[in-house]
Enzyme design. Structure first.
Site, PDB file in Angstrom:
ATOM      1  N   ARG A  26     -10.790 -10.648   4.362  1.00 60.19           N
ATOM      2  CA  ARG A  26     -12.231 -10.382   4.233  1.00 60.19           C
ATOM      3  C   ARG A  26     -12.740 -10.402   2.794  1.00 60.19           C
ATOM      4  O   ARG A  26     -13.939 -10.380   2.560  1.00 60.19           O
ATOM      5  CB  ARG A  26     -12.571  -9.043   4.902  1.00 60.19           C
ATOM      6  CG  ARG A  26     -12.669  -9.167   6.414  1.00 60.19           C
ATOM      7  CD  ARG A  26     -12.925  -7.824   7.060  1.00 60.19           C
ATOM      8  NE  ARG A  26     -11.720  -7.013   7.103  1.00 60.19           N
ATOM      9  CZ  ARG A  26     -11.697  -5.688   7.332  1.00 60.19           C
ATOM     10  NH1 ARG A  26     -12.848  -5.050   7.501  1.00 60.19           N
ATOM     11  NH2 ARG A  26     -10.579  -5.034   7.363  1.00 60.19           N
ATOM     12  N   LYS A  33      -6.188 -10.003  -3.070  1.00 58.60           N
ATOM     13  CA  LYS A  33      -7.039  -8.811  -3.024  1.00 58.60           C
ATOM     14  C   LYS A  33      -6.566  -7.762  -4.025  1.00 58.60           C
ATOM     15  O   LYS A  33      -7.369  -7.089  -4.674  1.00 58.60           O
ATOM     16  CB  LYS A  33      -7.005  -8.236  -1.611  1.00 58.60           C
ATOM     17  CG  LYS A  33      -7.628  -6.875  -1.469  1.00 58.60           C
ATOM     18  CD  LYS A  33      -7.877  -6.522  -0.033  1.00 58.60           C
ATOM     19  CE  LYS A  33      -6.800  -5.625   0.509  1.00 58.60           C
ATOM     20  NZ  LYS A  33      -7.146  -5.140   1.871  1.00 58.60           N
ATOM     21  N   GLN A  86       8.106 -10.103   2.126  1.00 56.69           N
ATOM     22  CA  GLN A  86       7.969 -10.068   3.581  1.00 56.69           C
ATOM     23  C   GLN A  86       7.273 -11.383   3.944  1.00 56.69           C
ATOM     24  O   GLN A  86       6.061 -11.503   3.834  1.00 56.69           O
ATOM     25  CB  GLN A  86       7.127  -8.870   4.023  1.00 56.69           C
ATOM     26  CG  GLN A  86       7.057  -8.726   5.527  1.00 56.69           C
ATOM     27  CD  GLN A  86       5.935  -7.792   5.966  1.00 56.69           C
ATOM     28  OE1 GLN A  86       4.960  -7.575   5.244  1.00 56.69           O
ATOM     29  NE2 GLN A  86       6.052  -7.275   7.187  1.00 56.69           N
ATOM     30  N   GLY A 153      -5.797   4.620  12.641  1.00 60.74           N
ATOM     31  CA  GLY A 153      -4.872   5.322  13.523  1.00 60.74           C
ATOM     32  C   GLY A 153      -5.293   6.784  13.601  1.00 60.74           C
ATOM     33  O   GLY A 153      -5.703   7.368  12.599  1.00 60.74           O
ATOM     34  N   LYS A 364     -15.916 -14.210 -36.484  1.00 60.65           N
ATOM     35  CA  LYS A 364     -14.663 -14.531 -35.803  1.00 60.65           C
ATOM     36  C   LYS A 364     -13.547 -14.493 -36.821  1.00 60.65           C
ATOM     37  O   LYS A 364     -13.685 -15.088 -37.883  1.00 60.65           O
ATOM     38  CB  LYS A 364     -14.742 -15.927 -35.184  1.00 60.65           C
ATOM     39  CG  LYS A 364     -13.532 -16.265 -34.343  1.00 60.65           C
ATOM     40  CD  LYS A 364     -13.078 -17.705 -34.489  1.00 60.65           C
ATOM     41  CE  LYS A 364     -12.389 -17.942 -35.806  1.00 60.65           C
ATOM     42  NZ  LYS A 364     -11.772 -19.260 -35.938  1.00 60.65           N
ATOM     43  N   SER A 418     -28.913 -16.505 -49.911  1.00 64.41           N
ATOM     44  CA  SER A 418     -29.331 -16.912 -48.578  1.00 64.41           C
ATOM     45  C   SER A 418     -29.170 -18.411 -48.358  1.00 64.41           C
ATOM     46  O   SER A 418     -29.300 -19.209 -49.289  1.00 64.41           O
ATOM     47  CB  SER A 418     -30.808 -16.553 -48.380  1.00 64.41           C
ATOM     48  OG  SER A 418     -30.947 -15.150 -48.441  1.00 64.41           O
TER      49      SER A 418
HETATM   50  C1  UD1 Z   1      -2.701   0.953   9.202  1.00 64.93           C
HETATM   51  C2  UD1 Z   1      -2.109   2.048  10.080  1.00 64.93           C
HETATM   52  C3  UD1 Z   1      -3.218   2.959  10.577  1.00 64.93           C
HETATM   53  C4  UD1 Z   1      -3.969   3.551   9.394  1.00 64.93           C
HETATM   54  C5  UD1 Z   1      -4.454   2.438   8.492  1.00 64.93           C
HETATM   55  C6  UD1 Z   1      -5.046   3.017   7.240  1.00 64.93           C
HETATM   56  C7  UD1 Z   1      -0.164   1.047  11.172  1.00 64.93           C
HETATM   57  C8  UD1 Z   1       0.377   0.459  12.435  1.00 64.93           C
HETATM   58  N1  UD1 Z   1      -1.426   1.429  11.203  1.00 64.93           N
HETATM   59  O1  UD1 Z   1      -3.543   0.192  10.023  1.00 64.93           O
HETATM   60  O2  UD1 Z   1      -2.699   4.000  11.371  1.00 64.93           O
HETATM   61  O3  UD1 Z   1      -5.056   4.330   9.856  1.00 64.93           O
HETATM   62  O4  UD1 Z   1      -3.386   1.568   8.109  1.00 64.93           O
HETATM   63  O5  UD1 Z   1      -5.597   2.008   6.462  1.00 64.93           O
HETATM   64  O6  UD1 Z   1       0.557   1.180  10.209  1.00 64.93           O
HETATM   65  N2  UD1 Z   1       1.032  -4.727   5.410  1.00 64.93           N
HETATM   66  C9  UD1 Z   1       2.155  -5.421   5.009  1.00 64.93           C
HETATM   67  N3  UD1 Z   1       2.854  -6.127   5.909  1.00 64.93           N
HETATM   68  C10 UD1 Z   1       2.515  -6.180   7.226  1.00 64.93           C
HETATM   69  C11 UD1 Z   1       1.357  -5.476   7.622  1.00 64.93           C
HETATM   70  C12 UD1 Z   1       0.646  -4.749   6.699  1.00 64.93           C
HETATM   71  O7  UD1 Z   1       2.505  -5.406   3.832  1.00 64.93           O
HETATM   72  O8  UD1 Z   1       3.218  -6.849   7.983  1.00 64.93           O
HETATM   73  C13 UD1 Z   1       0.268  -3.968   4.436  1.00 64.93           C
HETATM   74  C14 UD1 Z   1      -1.113  -4.527   4.209  1.00 64.93           C
HETATM   75  O9  UD1 Z   1      -1.126  -5.411   3.116  1.00 64.93           O
HETATM   76  C15 UD1 Z   1      -1.932  -3.290   3.921  1.00 64.93           C
HETATM   77  C16 UD1 Z   1      -1.209  -2.179   4.677  1.00 64.93           C
HETATM   78  O10 UD1 Z   1       0.073  -2.667   4.927  1.00 64.93           O
HETATM   79  O11 UD1 Z   1      -1.930  -2.948   2.562  1.00 64.93           O
HETATM   80  C17 UD1 Z   1      -1.915  -1.787   5.947  1.00 64.93           C
HETATM   81  O12 UD1 Z   1      -1.995  -2.898   6.783  1.00 64.93           O
HETATM   82  P1  UD1 Z   1      -3.206  -3.118   7.739  1.00 64.93           P
HETATM   83  O13 UD1 Z   1      -2.974  -4.313   8.544  1.00 64.93           O
HETATM   84  O14 UD1 Z   1      -4.455  -3.007   6.987  1.00 64.93           O
HETATM   85  O15 UD1 Z   1      -3.042  -1.838   8.694  1.00 64.93           O
HETATM   86  P2  UD1 Z   1      -4.153  -1.256   9.622  1.00 64.93           P
HETATM   87  O16 UD1 Z   1      -4.203  -2.059  10.842  1.00 64.93           O
HETATM   88  O17 UD1 Z   1      -5.383  -1.042   8.880  1.00 64.93           O
END
Ligand code: UD1
Ligand code: CA
Length: 521
Positions: A26, A33, A86, A153, A364, A418
C-alpha cells in the site's frame, strides 16, 4: 539514528527478531516501506535502535521483499545486525521460524517485533520484558485497547485474566470482533516455548498462513502462562502501511520531538511549520521561527535564532548566531555569526565567529575566518578567507575553468571591492585591496592594491551629438544650463563642480572601489 537514553538497567535478552519481509504494497513505492522515513530516520532504524538498547545477544532482521535495499541500508546504519532471508512470505510464524533456524540451541528470551512500528520505544520494550519476568510467563504479548480494532488480532482472555489465545480479524466470530484489546505483534517468548509452538502450528486458517499468534494458544493449552502487557500510548503499536499513515505518524513524532525541546528551553514559535529530526541537538534559549526544518546531524548552540523559512541539513550552528531564510548543508556557522536572509550554504562552508554570509550569497567549500564578511550577492567557492576580510557586493570566486576546480585565498583584513572576479587559483595577501570591478588573475601581495579594469574616459557632448532630441539629451542640456546659471550667479562653486570632479576619477580613486559595507572601527 534516533537517540535513546543509555539504559544500563534495561534487560539483556537472547535475541530480538525484527520481522521485515512483507511487501508493504500500500505504500505504492519502489523503495522498501522500511526505508521510508519518520523524523529523518528510516522506520527500520527505530526498530533496530530499540532492539539494540535491549542489549540482545543477537539482533536478526527477517528480510524478503526488496531485501537488497533493506540489507544495504542495514549495513550502513547497523552493521552489527544480521539478516535472514524469508524468500516466500508464508506468515509471521514462518518468518520467526526462519530466524530461529539460525540458532540451533538458543535459550533465554526471544523478543519479536516489527520493522514498521517506529514509535515503539526501547522503554516500552524493556517494560515488556520486565513484566514478562515479573509474571514468570512463557509468553508476554504487548497489547493495546483501540477504538476501531478492525484488521487486528484480538486478545482472548481466560477467566483468570491470562491470555487464552489470539484470534485474527479474518478468523474471528461476531462476539470476538467486539473485543477491542488488540495484538500489537510484539512479544517476548521463552525460546523453548517458541520453538515448540512453531513446530505445532499449521496454516489451517482463512489466510492459509502460519500464524505466530497460534503459538500463544498452543502454549496456553499446554498449561504455560501467557500474559498480556497493555501499553497506554496507542501510537507505539501503530504500524505504517501507506503514505497517509506515514504523514500522520511523522507529524506526531515531530510534535513529540518539539514538545521535548520546548520543555528543555527552546522557543518554537510555530510548531505546525517547524520540523526537527530525531537526531538534531538544540541548546538552551534557541529560537526556531516558522518554516524551519532542522535535519540530520544539525546542532544549534545556545541562544541562536533560526528561521523563518530555513532548512539546515547536517549544519553546526554556534551559540548566538542568527540564520535567516537560508538553505544550508554540511556547514559550520560560528558563534554570533549572521547568515542570510537568502543565503545558500553548500557543503564545506565554515563561517568564523561574528562572520557574515549575507543576502543572496552562495558558498561552497569555503572557509571564512572570524569576523570575515561576504554581505551581498556573491559566489564564494573553494576559498579560504582569513579573519576580518571583506568581500564586496557581487564578488565572484571563479573556481572552475570548465575542466578543473581551483582555490583562492584571501588574507586577513583584506578588502575585495564590489563586482570583482577572483579567477582561481589566486592569492590575495593580508591587508591587500582589490579595486571594484577588477578581474584578478595574478596574486596580490600583502598591502598592495590591485586594479584591473579599463581606464575611464568621459567624452563631453557625446549625447547631444549622437542622441539628439532624446529625453537624455534634454535632461543633459537642462543640467548644463543650470550649471552655467550657477556660474553666472556666483553660486557655490564646490557644489556645482562636484559632478565634474567625478568625471576624472582615476583608477586609484578608491571611492569607486569601496563596497557599500564599510568596516566601522
Ligand atoms: C499481524 C498479527 C495480528 C496483529 C497485527 C499487528 C499474525 C498472524 N497476526 O497481523 O494479530 O494484530 O500483526 O499489526 O501474526 N511478515 C514477514 N513475513 C511474513 C509475514 C509477515 O516478515 O511471512 C512481517 C511483515 O513484514 C510485517 C509483520 O510481519 O512487518 C506483520 O505482518 P502483517 O502481514 O502485516 O500481519 P497482520 O496480518 O497485520
Ligand atoms: Ca500489519
Amino acid at each position: 539514528m534516533p537517540e535513546y537514553a543509555d539504559e544500563p538497567s534495561s534487560p539483556s535478552v537472547a535475541a530480538v527478531v525484527i520481522l521485515a519481509a512483507g511487501e508493504g504494497k500500500r505504500m505504492r513505492s519502489s523503495r522498501s516501506k522500511l526505508l521510508h522515513e519518520i523524523a529523518g530516520h528510516s522506520m527500520l532504524s527505530y526498530a533496530v535502535t530499540a532492539a539494540t538498547t535491549l542489549r540482545a545477544e543477537h539482533v536478526v532482521v527477517v528480510v524478503g521483499h526488496l531485501r537488497d535495499q533493506v540489507e544495504a541500508h542495514l549495513a550502513e546504519i547497523a552493521p552489527h545486525v544480521t539478516t535472514v532471508v524469508q524468500a516466500e512470505q508464508r506468515g509471521t510464524g514462518h518468518a520467526v521460524q526462519v530466524a530461529l533456524d539460525q540458532f540451533a540451541d538458543l535459550t533465554g528470551e526471544v523478543v519479536v517485533t516489527y520493522g514498521d512500528v517506529p514509535m515503539l520505544t526501547s522503554d516500552t520494550l524493556a517494560d515488556l520484558v520486565s513484566e514478562h519476568r515479573r509474571q514468570e510467563a512463557a509468553i508476554t504479548v504487548l497489547t493495546a485497547r483501540v477504538e476501531d480494532p478492525t484488521g487486528y488480532g484480538r486478545i482472548v482472555h481466560t477467566e483468570d485474566g491470562a491470555v487464552a489465545g489470539i484470534v485474527e480479524h479474518k478468523d474471528a466470530d461476531d462476539a470476538q470482533r467486539l473485543i477491542t484489546e488488540i495484538n500489537s505483534g510484539i512479544y517476548v517468548f521463552a525460546a523453548e516455548t517458541l520453538r515448540r509452538g512453531l513446530a505445532e502450528i499449521t496454516p489451517a486458517n482463512s489466510q492459509g498462513e502460519l500464524y505466530l499468534t497460534d503459538v500463544l494458544g498452543a502454549a496456553g493449552r499446554a498449561g504455560q502462562r501467557v500474559s498480556a502487557y497493555e501499553v497506554a500510548d496507542l501510537w507505539q503499536t501503530e504500524g505504517v502501511n501507506d503514505r497517509v499513515q506515514l504523514a500522520r505518524m511523522n507529524a506526531e513524532m515531530n510534535r513529540r520531538i518539539l514538545l521535548r525541546w520546548m520543555r528543555a528551553g527552546v522557543t518554537v514559535v510555530d510548531p505546525g511549520s517547524t520540523w526537527v529530526h530525531a537526531s538534531v541537538d538544540l541548546g538552551a534559549d534557541v529560537t526556531l521561527l516558522p518554516g524551519t526544518s532542522l535535519e540530520g546531524a544539525t546542532s544549534v548552540g545556545a541562544g541562536a535564532t533560526i528561521g523563518p523559512d530555513t532548512t539546515l541539513v547536517d549544519v553546526e550552528v554556534g551559540p548566538g548566531a542568527t540564520v535567516v531564510r537560508t538553505h544550508g548543508s554540511l556547514s559550520v556557522i560560528g558563534a554570533d555569526a549572521s547568515v542570510g536572509p537568502y543565503a545558500y550554504l553548500r557543503p564545506g562552508t565554515t563561517l568564523g565567529e561574528r562572520g557574515k554570509i549575507g543576502t543572496f550569497v552562495e558558498t561552497k567549500n569555503a572557509q571564512l575566518g572570524a569576523g570575515a564578511k561576504a554581505p551581498h550577492l556573491a559566489y564564494v567557492g573553494d576559498a579560504v578567507i582569513a579573519d576580518g576580510a571583506n568581500i564586496g557586493a557581487g564578488v565572484i570566486f571563479a573556481n572552475y575553468d570548465g575542466q578543473h576546480k581551483y582555490s583562492t585565498t584571501v588574507g586577513a583584513y583584506s578588502f575585495v571591492g564590489s563586482d570583482s572576479v577572483l579567477v582561481a587559483p589566486v592569492q590575495i595577501g593580508d591587508g591587500a585591496y582589490v579595486a571594484a570591478g577588477s578581474t584578478i588573475t595574478a596574486d596580490v601581495a600583502a598591502g598592495e592594491l590591485a586594479v584591473s579594469r579599463g581606464r575611464q574616459r568621459n567624452i563631453p557632448g557625446w549625447v547631444a551629438r549622437k542622441r539628439p532630441d532624446t529625453r537624455s539629451a534634454r535632461a543633459a542640456a537642462a543640467a548644463l544650463d543650470d550649471r552655467s546659471v550657477g556660474e553666472a550667479t556666483g553660486q557655490d562653486q564646490e557644489t556645482v563642480a562636484a559632478p565634474l570632479r567625478q568625471q576624472v576619477v582615476t583608477e586609484l580613486d578608491l571611492s569607486a572601489a569601496a563596497s557599500p559595507e564599510r568596516e566601522t572601527p
